[in-house]
Design a protein around this motif. Structure first.
Motif, PDB file in Angstrom:
ATOM      1  N   SER A  30       0.774  -1.086   0.022  1.00  0.00           N
ATOM      2  CA  SER A  30       0.022   0.037   0.031  1.00  0.00           C
ATOM      3  C   SER A  30       0.787   1.210   0.128  1.00  0.00           C
ATOM      4  O   SER A  30       0.280   2.311  -0.302  1.00  0.00           O
ATOM      5  CB  SER A  30      -1.131  -0.027   1.226  1.00  0.00           C
ATOM      6  OG  SER A  30      -0.267  -0.078   2.424  1.00  0.00           O
ATOM      7  N   LEU A  31       2.000   1.071   0.657  1.00  0.00           N
ATOM      8  CA  LEU A  31       2.749   2.342   0.736  1.00  0.00           C
ATOM      9  C   LEU A  31       3.629   2.630  -0.542  1.00  0.00           C
ATOM     10  O   LEU A  31       4.092   3.796  -0.682  1.00  0.00           O
ATOM     11  CB  LEU A  31       3.861   2.236   1.932  1.00  0.00           C
ATOM     12  CG  LEU A  31       4.690   3.445   2.266  1.00  0.00           C
ATOM     13  CD1 LEU A  31       3.680   4.610   2.652  1.00  0.00           C
ATOM     14  CD2 LEU A  31       5.444   3.065   3.506  1.00  0.00           C
ATOM     15  N   THR A  32       3.732   1.596  -1.339  1.00  0.00           N
ATOM     16  CA  THR A  32       4.520   1.887  -2.732  1.00  0.00           C
ATOM     17  C   THR A  32       3.802   1.819  -3.994  1.00  0.00           C
ATOM     18  O   THR A  32       4.285   2.050  -5.058  1.00  0.00           O
ATOM     19  CB  THR A  32       5.626   0.812  -2.949  1.00  0.00           C
ATOM     20  OG1 THR A  32       4.916  -0.468  -2.800  1.00  0.00           O
ATOM     21  CG2 THR A  32       6.469   0.850  -1.675  1.00  0.00           C
ATOM     22  N   PHE A  33       2.473   1.508  -3.857  1.00  0.00           N
ATOM     23  CA  PHE A  33       1.452   1.450  -5.140  1.00  0.00           C
ATOM     24  C   PHE A  33       1.585   2.550  -5.921  1.00  0.00           C
ATOM     25  O   PHE A  33       1.942   2.618  -7.304  1.00  0.00           O
ATOM     26  CB  PHE A  33      -0.013   0.912  -4.745  1.00  0.00           C
ATOM     27  CG  PHE A  33      -0.555   0.754  -6.010  1.00  0.00           C
ATOM     28  CD1 PHE A  33      -0.358  -0.397  -6.836  1.00  0.00           C
ATOM     29  CD2 PHE A  33      -1.843   1.660  -6.182  1.00  0.00           C
ATOM     30  CE1 PHE A  33      -1.203  -0.324  -8.194  1.00  0.00           C
ATOM     31  CE2 PHE A  33      -2.638   1.487  -7.416  1.00  0.00           C
ATOM     32  CZ  PHE A  33      -2.206   0.472  -8.291  1.00  0.00           C
ATOM     33  N   LEU A  34       1.320   3.895  -5.397  1.00  0.00           N
ATOM     34  CA  LEU A  34       1.439   4.932  -6.333  1.00  0.00           C
ATOM     35  C   LEU A  34       2.357   5.261  -6.993  1.00  0.00           C
ATOM     36  O   LEU A  34       2.618   5.827  -8.000  1.00  0.00           O
ATOM     37  CB  LEU A  34       0.576   6.127  -5.602  1.00  0.00           C
ATOM     38  CG  LEU A  34      -0.981   6.084  -5.175  1.00  0.00           C
ATOM     39  CD1 LEU A  34      -1.243   7.219  -4.318  1.00  0.00           C
ATOM     40  CD2 LEU A  34      -1.706   5.872  -6.292  1.00  0.00           C
ATOM     41  N   SER A  35       3.651   4.943  -5.980  1.00  0.00           N
ATOM     42  CA  SER A  35       4.843   5.512  -6.588  1.00  0.00           C
ATOM     43  C   SER A  35       5.580   4.433  -7.576  1.00  0.00           C
ATOM     44  O   SER A  35       6.081   4.885  -8.676  1.00  0.00           O
ATOM     45  CB  SER A  35       6.047   5.195  -5.461  1.00  0.00           C
ATOM     46  OG  SER A  35       5.706   6.167  -4.337  1.00  0.00           O
ATOM     47  N   LEU A  36       5.209   3.085  -7.444  1.00  0.00           N
ATOM     48  CA  LEU A  36       5.321   2.081  -8.484  1.00  0.00           C
ATOM     49  C   LEU A  36       4.611   2.689  -9.845  1.00  0.00           C
ATOM     50  O   LEU A  36       5.141   2.436 -10.899  1.00  0.00           O
ATOM     51  CB  LEU A  36       4.779   0.845  -8.048  1.00  0.00           C
ATOM     52  CG  LEU A  36       5.601   0.022  -7.282  1.00  0.00           C
ATOM     53  CD1 LEU A  36       5.102  -1.356  -6.742  1.00  0.00           C
ATOM     54  CD2 LEU A  36       7.072  -0.135  -7.767  1.00  0.00           C
ATOM     55  N   ILE A  37       3.260   2.981  -9.784  1.00  0.00           N
ATOM     56  CA  ILE A  37       2.321   3.522 -10.931  1.00  0.00           C
ATOM     57  C   ILE A  37       3.346   4.561 -11.442  1.00  0.00           C
ATOM     58  O   ILE A  37       3.162   4.560 -12.700  1.00  0.00           O
ATOM     59  CB  ILE A  37       0.899   3.618 -10.485  1.00  0.00           C
ATOM     60  CG1 ILE A  37       0.147   2.761 -10.010  1.00  0.00           C
ATOM     61  CG2 ILE A  37       0.384   4.684 -11.487  1.00  0.00           C
ATOM     62  CD1 ILE A  37      -0.409   1.842 -11.085  1.00  0.00           C
ATOM     63  N   HIS A  38       3.697   5.599 -10.780  1.00  0.00           N
ATOM     64  CA  HIS A  38       4.508   6.845 -11.282  1.00  0.00           C
ATOM     65  C   HIS A  38       5.587   6.182 -12.036  1.00  0.00           C
ATOM     66  O   HIS A  38       5.970   6.842 -13.124  1.00  0.00           O
ATOM     67  CB  HIS A  38       4.818   7.791 -10.153  1.00  0.00           C
ATOM     68  CG  HIS A  38       5.053   8.994 -10.755  1.00  0.00           C
ATOM     69  ND1 HIS A  38       4.714  10.047 -11.454  1.00  0.00           N
ATOM     70  CD2 HIS A  38       6.617   9.529 -10.524  1.00  0.00           C
ATOM     71  CE1 HIS A  38       5.312  10.978 -11.502  1.00  0.00           C
ATOM     72  NE2 HIS A  38       6.648  10.753 -11.182  1.00  0.00           N
ATOM     73  N   ALA A  39       6.402   5.312 -11.469  1.00  0.00           N
ATOM     74  CA  ALA A  39       7.768   4.894 -12.116  1.00  0.00           C
ATOM     75  C   ALA A  39       7.597   3.800 -13.151  1.00  0.00           C
ATOM     76  O   ALA A  39       8.158   3.864 -14.012  1.00  0.00           O
ATOM     77  CB  ALA A  39       8.594   4.133 -10.874  1.00  0.00           C
ATOM     78  N   LEU A  40       6.628   2.716 -13.052  1.00  0.00           N
ATOM     79  CA  LEU A  40       6.455   1.718 -13.839  1.00  0.00           C
ATOM     80  C   LEU A  40       5.538   1.813 -14.787  1.00  0.00           C
ATOM     81  O   LEU A  40       5.290   1.317 -15.873  1.00  0.00           O
ATOM     82  CB  LEU A  40       6.737   0.399 -13.277  1.00  0.00           C
ATOM     83  CG  LEU A  40       7.733   0.139 -12.282  1.00  0.00           C
ATOM     84  CD1 LEU A  40       7.407  -1.158 -11.362  1.00  0.00           C
ATOM     85  CD2 LEU A  40       8.919   0.063 -12.829  1.00  0.00           C
TER      86      LEU A  40
END
Length: 583
Positions: free
Chosen positions: A506-516
Motif C-alpha cells: 500500500s505504501l509503494t503502489f502509487l509510486s510504482l504506478i508513477h515509476a513503472l
C-alpha cells in the motif's frame, strides 16, 4: 495419521447448514466475532473513496503523492503493532477480551478521523483504527475457529472472510451515499465506529473461547460451552483432545517459559511450530503480494487510470468489484471443507496470475493508444493555464495524454470522443474549472480509453479469482495450524507478516504506478504471484477435517508436496537407522 490429510473425511456445505440451523448459538458466536472482519473490510475499502475527497479539502495532500500513501498506509502500520500485541493479549487475556479492546480502540480512531482538522490528525486516527484492526484481524478467526465444530470449522471461519468482503462492499455504499453530502469523507470515515459499538455490545453477552478456558484450568466452563456447540457424541472426544494438549503443554512448561522471548525461542525450537509458521507466514505474505490491497485501497483510482474520470462512476464500479469479492467469499464457504485449503489457494493463484497478466496487457494498450496533445487547443487556454513542462519540451509535438500526466499535469479531453486530441494543462483547481465550463472532461489520473471498461471487467475477474482462495484461506489456515500453547504468539507472528506485506504494497503502489506505469506494476504483481504459487505448493500442507491436535502430528511428521504424504521426522529416521544397523 499415515497418509496425512487424505485421512480426513469430506465435509459438505449441507453439514454446515444442518448444524448451524439446529444450533443457532454457533452462528451467533461466528457472526458476532466476525464483525471484527467487517471492521477490517470497511477500513480497507472506505479510504479508497474518501481519499478522492480528502485531496480536495487538503491542498498539500493533493499535491504530495507520498502524503496520500501515508494516509492510506498508516492504518496498516497501526495494524502491525496491533497484530504484534494481539498475540500476547490472546494468550494472556483471552480471545474475548482482545476483541473488546480492539473495538474500543477502533471506535476512538473513527472519531479522531471524522473530526480531523489537518492531515496529521487524520494520520493519527488512521493509526488508531489500524491498531484495532490488527488485533481483530488475528483474534476474530482464532475465536471462531476454537468455538467451531471440527467438521464445519473451515466454513465458519470463512464467515469472518465473508464479513471482510461485506465490510468492503458496505464502505463503497457509504462512500456513494455521502458523495453529495457536506463533509463527505468525514462521514465516510466516522461511520466506521458504529460496527465497533455493535460488536462490543454483542461480545459482552458471549463466552470466552472454550479451548482458552480449558487451558486456564476452567474445565467446567469449557465443557458448558462445548455442549452448546458440539453434538453429544462428540463432546468427550474434544475434551480428551484438549486434555492431551494441555498435559503436553504442562510437560513442556519449563522448556517454554513465560516471557515473550522465552516463548519465541521455544516456538522456533519446535519442529511442528516451525513448519506451521513456514506455511502460515507464506500464505499471509502471499495474500498481500498478489496485489489485492492495491485494488481495495485504490480501486477508484485504478478505475480512473483505466480512463473513467468521474468520481461517482469510479466509486460505483468499485462497488461492483467489492460485491464480487463477497460472492467469492460465499464460494469459499461452499468449497473449503469439501476441497481443502491447499487446493483452493493453488487454484486461486493460477487464476490470479492469468488476470494480472491480462491487466498488464490492457493497461499497456491503454497507454500506447492515449490521445495526442493538440498544441493549438492547449495554448488557447493561455500561458498560465498551460503545462509548464509541455511548454519547455523541445519535442512537444510527440506528446500524448500519458506523457502529459507523467509530467504531473492534466489532460482536458475533447468532447467528440476518447481518441481525439486534447489540451495539456497545469493541474490546478482554477484550470480544472475552466475545462469543466467548456463541458469537457478533466483527466489527472488516467487517459481517455475505449478499453477502460475491459480493465474493470478483468479487475472483477481478478477479485473472483482471489476471494474464494487467497482471500479467505490464509486466515482459516492460520487459525488452525498452530499447537494450542503457541497459537496466540504464532497467530500474532503470521498476522504481523501479513500487515507488513500489506504496508509494503500500500505504501509503494502509487509510486510504482508513477515509476513503472500501471502495466509494469501489474506485471510485477504477476511475478510475485508466481513466486507465491511455488512457495505455497512446497510449504503448505492440507489441514481440512483434522482436529487441532491431529494437525500438530501432521506437522511433526512433515509432508511431501508431490503427493502430500507424511515424511518421517529426523528422530524417526535416526531410530530406523539404528534399528537397521543392529539387524
Amino acid at each position: 495419521m499415515e497418509g496425512g490429510p487424505e485421512a480426513a473425511s469430506k465435509q459438505e456445505f449441507t453439514e454446515f447448514w444442518r448444524r448451524a440451523t439446529r444450533s443457532p448459538y454457533i452462528m451467533r458466536l461466528a457472526l458476532s466475532a466476525g464483525i471484527g472482519g467487517l471492521l477490517f473490510g470497511y477500513d480497507t475499502g472506505v479510504i479508497s473513496g474518501a481519499l478522492l475527497y480528502i485531496r480536495e479539502d487538503f491542498v498539500e495532500v493533493d499535491k504530495k503523492l507520498w502524503l496520500q500513501e501515508v494516509i492510506v498506509s498508516m492504518a496498516v502500520a497501526g495494524a502491525i503493532i496491533g497484530a504484534a500485541l494481539g498475540g500476547w493479549m490472546n494468550d494472556r487475556l483471552g480471545r474475548k477480551t482482545s476483541i473488546l479492546g480492539a473495538d474500543i480502540v477502533f471506535f476512538l480512531g473513527a472519531i479522531v478521523m471524522a473530526i480531523a482538522p489537518a492531515p496529521w490528525v487524520l494520520v493519527v486516527g488512521r493509526i488508531l483504527v489500524g491498531f484495532g484492526v490488527g488485533i481483530a484481524s488475528m483474534t476474530s478467526p482464532l475465536y471462531i475457529s476454537e468455538a467451531s465444530p471440527t467438521a464445519i470449522r473451515g466454513a465458519l471461519v470463512c464467515i469472518n472472510g465473508l464479513l471482510i468482503t461485506f465490510g468492503q462492499f458496505l464502505s463503497y455504499l457509504i462512500n456513494l451515499a455521502f458523495t453529495e453530502t457536506p463533509g463527505t469523507w468525514r462521514w465516510m470515515l466516522g461511520v466506521a465506529g458504529l460496527p465497533a459499538v455493535v460488536q462490543f455490545v454483542l461480545m459482552l453477552t458471549l463466552p470466552e473461547s472454550p479451548r482458552w478456558l480449558y487451558n486456564q484450568g476452567l474445565e467446567k466452563e469449557s465443557r458448558e460451552i462445548l455442549e452448546k456447540i458440539y453434538d453429544a457424541d462428540e463432546i468427550e472426544g474434544e475434551i480428551n483432545a484438549m486434555r492431551e494438549a494441555v498435559e503436553q503443554e504442562k510437560q513442556q512448561e519449563g522448556l517454554i517459559g513465560q516471557t515473550l522471548g522465552e516463548k519465541m525461542k521455544a516456538a522456533f525450537s519446535n519442529v511442528a511450530v516451525r513448519r506451521g509458521l513456514y506455511a502460515g507466514v507464506t500464505a499471509q505474505v502471499a495474500q498481500q503480494f498478489v496485489g489485492i490491497n492495491t485494488v481495495m485501497y485504490y480501486s477508484p483510482t485504478i478505475v480512473q487510470f483505466a480512463g473513467i474520470a468521474s468520481k461517482s462512476t469510479a466509486l460505483a464500479l468499485s462497488l461492483v468489484t467489492s460485491g464480487l469479492n463477497a460472492v467469492g467469499s460465499i464460494l469459499s464457504m461452499l468449497c473449503i471443507d469439501k476441497y481443502g485449503r491447499r487446493k483452493l489457494m493453488l487454484l486461486s493463484l493460477i487464476a490470479i496470475i492469468v488476470c494480472l497478466l491480462t491487466l498488464t496487457g490492457v493497461f499497456y494498450q491503454a497507454a500506447t493508444t492515449a490521445p495526442p496533445i493538440d498544441n493549438v487547443d492547449t495554448l488557447s487556454f493561455g500561458g498560465n493555464a498551460t503545462c509548464q513542462a509541455y511548454l519547455d519540451a523541445p519535442n512537444f509535438s510527440s506528446w500524448n495524454c500519458m506523457k502529459c500526466l507523467k509530467a504531473e499535469c492534466a489532460f482536458c479531453a475533447s468532447t467528440g470522443g476518447n481518441n481525439l486530441p486534447g489540451a495539456c494543462l497545469a493541474e490546478t483547481k482554477d484550470v480544472r474549472a475552466v475545462c469543466g465550463e467548456q463541458k469537457r472532461v478533466w483527466f489527472s489520473d488516467g487517459c481517455p480509453s475505449k478499453i477502460g471498461v475491459l480493465a474493470v471487467i478483468v479487475l472483477g475477474l481478478y477479485i473472483l479469482a482471489y476471494s474464494p482462495g487467497m482471500g479467505t484461506v490464509p486466515w482459516v489456515l492460520n487459525s488452525e495450524i498452530y499447537p494450542l500453547r503457541f497459537r496466540g504468539i504464532c497467530g500474532g507472528i503470521a498476522a504481523v507478516s501479513n500487515w507488513c506485506a500489506n504496508l509494503i504494497v500500500s505504501l509503494t503502489f502509487l509510486s510504482l504506478i508513477h515509476a513503472l506505469g500501471a502495466a509494469g506494476t501489474f506485471l510485477l504483481f504477476a511475478g510475485f504471484s508466481t513466486i507465491s504459487l511455488v512457495a505455497i505448493y512446497l510449504l503448505v500442507p492440507e489441514t481440512k477435517g483434522l482436529q487441532f491436535e491431529e494437525v500438530e502430528k501432521l506437522l511433526q511428521k512433515g509432508f511431501n508436496p508431490c503427493n502430500c504424504t507424511n515424511l518421517k521426522t529426523d528422530e524417526e529416521k535416526a531410530n530406523e537407522e539404528k534399528a537397521s544397523t543392529s539387524k
